[in-house]
Design a protein around this motif. Structure first.
Motif, PDB file in Angstrom:
ATOM      1  N   THR A 140      -4.113  -0.773   8.170  1.00  0.00           N
ATOM      2  CA  THR A 140      -5.345  -0.924   7.270  1.00  0.00           C
ATOM      3  C   THR A 140      -5.666   0.116   6.236  1.00  0.00           C
ATOM      4  O   THR A 140      -5.737  -0.105   5.109  1.00  0.00           O
ATOM      5  N   ARG A 141      -5.535   1.107   6.564  1.00  0.00           N
ATOM      6  CA  ARG A 141      -5.884   2.469   5.870  1.00  0.00           C
ATOM      7  C   ARG A 141      -4.632   2.232   4.635  1.00  0.00           C
ATOM      8  O   ARG A 141      -5.034   2.614   3.334  1.00  0.00           O
ATOM      9  N   ASP A 142      -3.478   2.152   5.108  1.00  0.00           N
ATOM     10  CA  ASP A 142      -2.386   1.990   4.131  1.00  0.00           C
ATOM     11  C   ASP A 142      -2.678   1.081   3.169  1.00  0.00           C
ATOM     12  O   ASP A 142      -2.058   1.083   1.999  1.00  0.00           O
ATOM     13  N   LEU A 143      -3.044  -0.130   3.546  1.00  0.00           N
ATOM     14  CA  LEU A 143      -3.493  -1.211   2.766  1.00  0.00           C
ATOM     15  C   LEU A 143      -4.187  -1.013   1.647  1.00  0.00           C
ATOM     16  O   LEU A 143      -4.107  -1.331   0.488  1.00  0.00           O
ATOM     17  N   ASP A 148      -5.857   0.530  -4.059  1.00  0.00           N
ATOM     18  CA  ASP A 148      -6.152   1.840  -4.646  1.00  0.00           C
ATOM     19  C   ASP A 148      -5.166   2.088  -5.817  1.00  0.00           C
ATOM     20  O   ASP A 148      -5.214   2.395  -6.759  1.00  0.00           O
ATOM     21  N   GLN A 149      -3.847   1.987  -5.437  1.00  0.00           N
ATOM     22  CA  GLN A 149      -2.841   2.422  -6.535  1.00  0.00           C
ATOM     23  C   GLN A 149      -2.574   1.427  -7.434  1.00  0.00           C
ATOM     24  O   GLN A 149      -2.131   1.963  -8.529  1.00  0.00           O
ATOM     25  N   MET A 150      -2.717   0.078  -6.964  1.00  0.00           N
ATOM     26  CA  MET A 150      -2.691  -1.020  -7.803  1.00  0.00           C
ATOM     27  C   MET A 150      -3.696  -0.943  -9.146  1.00  0.00           C
ATOM     28  O   MET A 150      -3.444  -0.941 -10.248  1.00  0.00           O
ATOM     29  N   ARG A 155      -5.397  -0.761 -16.017  1.00  0.00           N
ATOM     30  CA  ARG A 155      -5.935  -0.395 -17.208  1.00  0.00           C
ATOM     31  C   ARG A 155      -6.748   0.782 -17.186  1.00  0.00           C
ATOM     32  O   ARG A 155      -8.120   0.642 -17.416  1.00  0.00           O
ATOM     33  N   ARG A 156      -6.211   2.002 -17.175  1.00  0.00           N
ATOM     34  CA  ARG A 156      -6.862   3.313 -17.181  1.00  0.00           C
ATOM     35  C   ARG A 156      -5.984   4.293 -17.927  1.00  0.00           C
ATOM     36  O   ARG A 156      -4.999   4.204 -18.111  1.00  0.00           O
TER      37      ARG A 156
END
Length: 237
Positions: A140-143, A148-150, A155-156
Motif C-alpha cells: 500500500t505504501r509503495d502504491l 506521488d511519482q505520477m 505539470r510541475r
C-alpha cells in the motif's frame, strides 16, 4: 565486479539485533519466528552500481535492504532509463506478481541486503498472517509513492519538482531515524534527473537557482535546507 557472499550461511548478524528491524517486515515477528527467519536469510554486499536484479528476470529471491540506497528503474524501449524510486534500509523488494521482476534494481552506493529464496520465504509467510498484513502495508505504501511519482512527473515546474524531491527524501530519511542538519544525497544528479523526468542540465541549473535564492545550501555529499518553509511551499504548489 563480484558480490561478497557467504554462501549457504545465514545472516551474520542475528535478526533480533538487526538495526532496521523496526522499519522492516520483520517487525511483525516474535523472537522464535525471527530465529526461524534468520536461518532462511543470507547477507549479501553489493558495490556501487552493481545490479541486484533485472527487469523481466525470473524472480527467485526477495530482499530486505539493511544498509545503503538502491536505485529502482525501468528501461524504456528506446533505451532510456526511468528511475521509479530509491529503496532505503527497511524496504522489502522482489515480490513479483507474475513471477518476473517488473523493474531493475542496482546499488547507488555500497549496499547490504538480506536475501531470501522466494519459495522458502513464501512458505514461511503463508503460515503467518501477521507477516502478510505487514507486507500488505508495504505494498500500500509503495502504491501511494507511485501515485506521488505520477503527480511529480506531471505539470510541475523544474523548481517544484526538485524541491518536492528534496523535501520528500528528507522526510523518508527522518522516518528511519536518519535525520541531521545535512540531507545526504547518495544518488547522482543524473539519477535525480531520471527520477524527475528532467535533463541533468536542468537539474543542475535548478539546484544552483535554489541555492542562489536561499532555499538550500549545497554541501559535499548532500544539501542543507536553508529555508525549509519555502522548500515545503514549493513542494506543495
Amino acid at each position: 565486479m563480484k558480490k561478497i557472499v557467504v554462501a549457504g550461511q545465514p545472516c551474520a548478524e542475528p535478526c533480533v539485533d538487526c538495526a532496521v528491524r523496526p522499519q522492516a517486515i520483520c517487525a511483525a515477528l516474535d523472537h522464535d519466528e525471527l530465529r526461524e527467519l534468520e536461518q532462511l536469510g543470507q547477507r549479501l554486499r553489493y558495490r556501487p552500481n552493481e545490479p541486484v536484479f533485472s527487469q523481466e528476470e525470473i524472480a527467485t529471491s526477495c530482499f530486505n535492504v539493511l544498509e545503503g540506497v538502491m536505485r529502482l528503474y525501468k528501461l524504456l524501449p528506446d533505451g532510456r532509463r526511468q528511475i521509479v524510486g530509491f529503496a532505503l534500509p527497511g524496504d522489502f523488494l522482489g515480490i513479483a506478481v507474475n513471477g518476473r521482476h517488473g523493474i531493475s534494481a542496482d546499488a547507488a552506493g555500497p549496499v547490504v541486503v538480506c536475501r531470501f529464496v522466494k519459495k522458502s520465504f513464501v512458505r514461511f509467510v503463508d503460515e503467518r498472517p501477521n507477516v502478510l498484513r505487514r507486507i500488505n502495508e508495504f505494498v500500500t505504501r509503495d502504491l501511494d509513492q507511485a501515485h506521488d511519482q505520477m503527480v511529480l512527473l506531471g505539470r510541475r515546474s523544474a523548481e517544484e519538482k526538485v524541491a518536492t524531491f528534496l523535501v520528500k527524501w528528507r522526510e523518508r530519511l527522518a522516518r528511519i531515524g536518519q535525520i541531521s542538519a545535512i540531507t545526504p544525497l547518495p544518488m547522482s544528479r543524473r539519477d535525480i534527473a531520471d527520477y524527475l523526468g528532467l535533463t541533468i542540465e536542468t537539474v543542475s541549473r535548478t539546484f544552483t537557482k535554489l541555492e542562489r535564492d536561499g532555499v538550500i545550501d549545497i554541501v559535499h555529499g548532500g544539501i542543507r535546507l536553508a529555508d525549509a518553509a519555502r522548500a515545503e511551499a514549493l513542494a506543495a504548489a
